[in-house]
Write a protein that holds these residues in place. Structure first.
Motif, PDB file in Angstrom:
ATOM      1  N   TYR A 121      34.603   8.535  69.927  1.00 54.41           N
ATOM      2  CA  TYR A 121      34.660   9.184  71.228  1.00 54.41           C
ATOM      3  C   TYR A 121      34.547  10.686  70.985  1.00 54.41           C
ATOM      4  CZ  TYR A 121      35.911   4.782  73.394  1.00 54.41           C
ATOM      5  OH  TYR A 121      35.890   3.485  73.843  1.00 54.41           O
ATOM      6  N   VAL A 130      41.771   0.464  72.469  1.00 50.74           N
ATOM      7  CA  VAL A 130      41.216   1.620  73.170  1.00 50.74           C
ATOM      8  C   VAL A 130      42.140   1.952  74.338  1.00 50.74           C
ATOM      9  CG1 VAL A 130      39.284   2.469  74.562  1.00 50.74           C
ATOM     10  CG2 VAL A 130      38.840   1.131  72.496  1.00 50.74           C
ATOM     11  N   SER A 131      42.553   3.214  74.421  1.00 47.11           N
ATOM     12  CA  SER A 131      43.347   3.661  75.570  1.00 47.11           C
ATOM     13  C   SER A 131      42.433   4.415  76.530  1.00 47.11           C
ATOM     14  CB  SER A 131      44.526   4.526  75.137  1.00 47.11           C
ATOM     15  OG  SER A 131      44.098   5.788  74.664  1.00 47.11           O
ATOM     16  N   VAL A 132      42.655   4.206  77.816  1.00 45.64           N
ATOM     17  CA  VAL A 132      41.784   4.775  78.845  1.00 45.64           C
ATOM     18  C   VAL A 132      42.633   5.367  79.968  1.00 45.64           C
ATOM     19  CG1 VAL A 132      39.956   3.109  78.330  1.00 45.64           C
ATOM     20  CG2 VAL A 132      41.604   2.592  80.130  1.00 45.64           C
ATOM     21  N   PHE A 177      38.676   0.458  84.499  1.00 49.59           N
ATOM     22  CA  PHE A 177      37.890   0.219  83.295  1.00 49.59           C
ATOM     23  C   PHE A 177      37.693  -1.271  83.067  1.00 49.59           C
ATOM     24  CE2 PHE A 177      37.563  -0.079  78.534  1.00 49.59           C
ATOM     25  CZ  PHE A 177      36.283   0.451  78.454  1.00 49.59           C
ATOM     26  N   LEU A 221      43.239  -3.147  75.456  1.00 51.28           N
ATOM     27  CA  LEU A 221      43.096  -2.047  76.392  1.00 51.28           C
ATOM     28  C   LEU A 221      44.481  -1.634  76.866  1.00 51.28           C
ATOM     29  CD1 LEU A 221      40.185  -3.402  78.635  1.00 51.28           C
ATOM     30  CD2 LEU A 221      40.017  -2.094  76.506  1.00 51.28           C
ATOM     31  N   THR A 244      37.144   6.056  86.466  1.00 48.78           N
ATOM     32  CA  THR A 244      37.483   6.149  85.049  1.00 48.78           C
ATOM     33  C   THR A 244      36.484   7.073  84.367  1.00 48.78           C
ATOM     34  OG1 THR A 244      37.912   4.902  83.007  1.00 48.78           O
ATOM     35  CG2 THR A 244      36.149   4.080  84.420  1.00 48.78           C
ATOM     36  N   SER A 268      35.090   8.430  80.656  1.00 49.92           N
ATOM     37  CA  SER A 268      35.056   8.105  79.237  1.00 49.92           C
ATOM     38  C   SER A 268      35.539   9.253  78.349  1.00 49.92           C
ATOM     39  CB  SER A 268      33.645   7.686  78.810  1.00 49.92           C
ATOM     40  OG  SER A 268      32.725   8.742  79.007  1.00 49.92           O
ATOM     41  N   TYR A 313      38.914   8.480  76.848  1.00 50.29           N
ATOM     42  CA  TYR A 313      39.105   7.288  76.023  1.00 50.29           C
ATOM     43  C   TYR A 313      39.442   7.669  74.578  1.00 50.29           C
ATOM     44  CZ  TYR A 313      36.522   4.955  79.850  1.00 50.29           C
ATOM     45  OH  TYR A 313      36.102   4.488  81.072  1.00 50.29           O
TER      46      TYR A 313
END
Length: 324
Positions: free
Chosen positions: A52, A102-104, A110, A146, A158, A160, A163
């Motif tokens: 990312y 993955v944290s969002v 998401f 997630l 959301t 990116s 992320y």
């Protein structure tokens, strides 16, 4: 006794083997918002580095970044209909590695986007007791947890840029031995512990933290969700008392076992000196490749108490060799 750890130490990447890069790369870039930041073709395999990318890390070499996902493709396996990979969660194939996470910013939105893009799920937010986590499946069947970090969260949206490749989970047989290795040999700090006695398992979250005032085992979930490159150690009660119990390390082919997960990786400015210092201070370390002694130079591989591999590299590895 610990070898000196300085502020250059980071957990750089997690390696997973894949069957077909023409499927896996678009999955992680097009559906999970990662960027392909480097590609290294070798005679029999190619490594793809994804991350990312942010304004803070975009000018750094891939090996000086945190939160990198390395996908390893062995040439030709994409044409083998019988080729399979072990995702680490199948009893028959051998459990060990569990998932990446993955944290969002907004997990509900998401998840809905992923569902619209026909991503398969092992667990949706509405499934089971835990309504704040989900598990998607990548093209090779690896689990992707997630979680929500809430950064600049907006309703029905959301972004990116929020992320993070937050953590990599592996199961460990004896947490005392594993915690000693990751903390005292590799220099990780214990961020937090989560105990689930009713379900008979505990979770230990570790990462590099170079703040001298940081109090170990004190980080709350909100702060932890915003980080990259954490390792989660999962201990299922009782395994430490079974002399015959063994997790699959992702690389073994013993008795027909399938490979899948490859390794995690730490990076620092002077890995050669670090490896030398480890050798001088410990006489029982399990090196699979000592520093600069393998076919590929300027790297080392050390194994943890369960046989999982940890690569050790520098911030400038392959700096001018990317084929992208």
């Amino acid at each position: 006794m610990t070898a000196p750890i300085n502020s250059s130490f980071i957990m750089n990447h997690t390696c997973l083997r894949i069957k077909d890069p023409k499927i896996s790369i678009p999955f992680y870039t097009g559906k999970f918002g990662m960027k392909l930041i480097a590609k290294f073709p070798f005679e029999s395999f190619t490594l793809y580095m994804l991350n990312y990318e942010t304004s803070e890390n975009k000018n750094l070499n891939w090996s000086a970044r945190q939160g990198v996902l390395e996908l390893c493709h062995n040439h030709g396996v994409e044409n083998d209909p019988n080729y399979k990979l072990n995702n680490g969660n199948d009893d028959s194939a051998g459990k060990g590695f569990g998932h990446i996470c993955v944290s969002v910013d907004n997990i509900q939105t998401f998840q809905d986007q992923l569902l619209d893009k026909k991503v398969d799920f092992k667990k949706k937010l509405t499934d089971g007791r835990q309504k704040n986590i989900a598990f998607a499946l990548d093209p090779d069947g690896y689990w992707i947890e997630l979680i929500e970090n809430g950064s600049n969260k907006k309703d029905n949206s959301t972004d990116s840029s929020t992320y993070k490749l937050n953590h990599t989970m592996i199961r460990v047989k004896d947490p005392l031995k594993s915690l000693d290795f990751y903390r005292n040999v590799l220099g990780f700090k214990l961020l937090s512990t989560k105990k689930f006695p009713d379900a008979k398992f505990d979770l230990y979250f570790l990462s590099y933290n170079h703040d001298e005032s940081f109090k170990q085992d004190s980080m709350d979930g909100a702060d932890q969700s915003k980080l990259e490159s954490i390792i989660e150690l999962t201990h299922n009660y009782g395994t430490e008392n079974d002399p015959d119990f063994k997790y699959h390390n992702g690389n073994s082919t013993e008795n027909g076992q399938l490979q899948g997960y490859g390794h995690t990786c730490i990076s620092c400015k002077d890995p050669g000196t670090f490896c030398k210092e480890l050798d001088e201070k410990y006489d029982n370390l399990n090196w699979s490749v000592k520093w600069n002694q393998g076919n590929m130079k300027n790297i080392a591989f050390i194994r943890d108490p369960d046989g999982y591999s940890i690569e050790i590299i520098s911030h400038d590895l392959f700096k001018n060799e990317s084929k992208i």
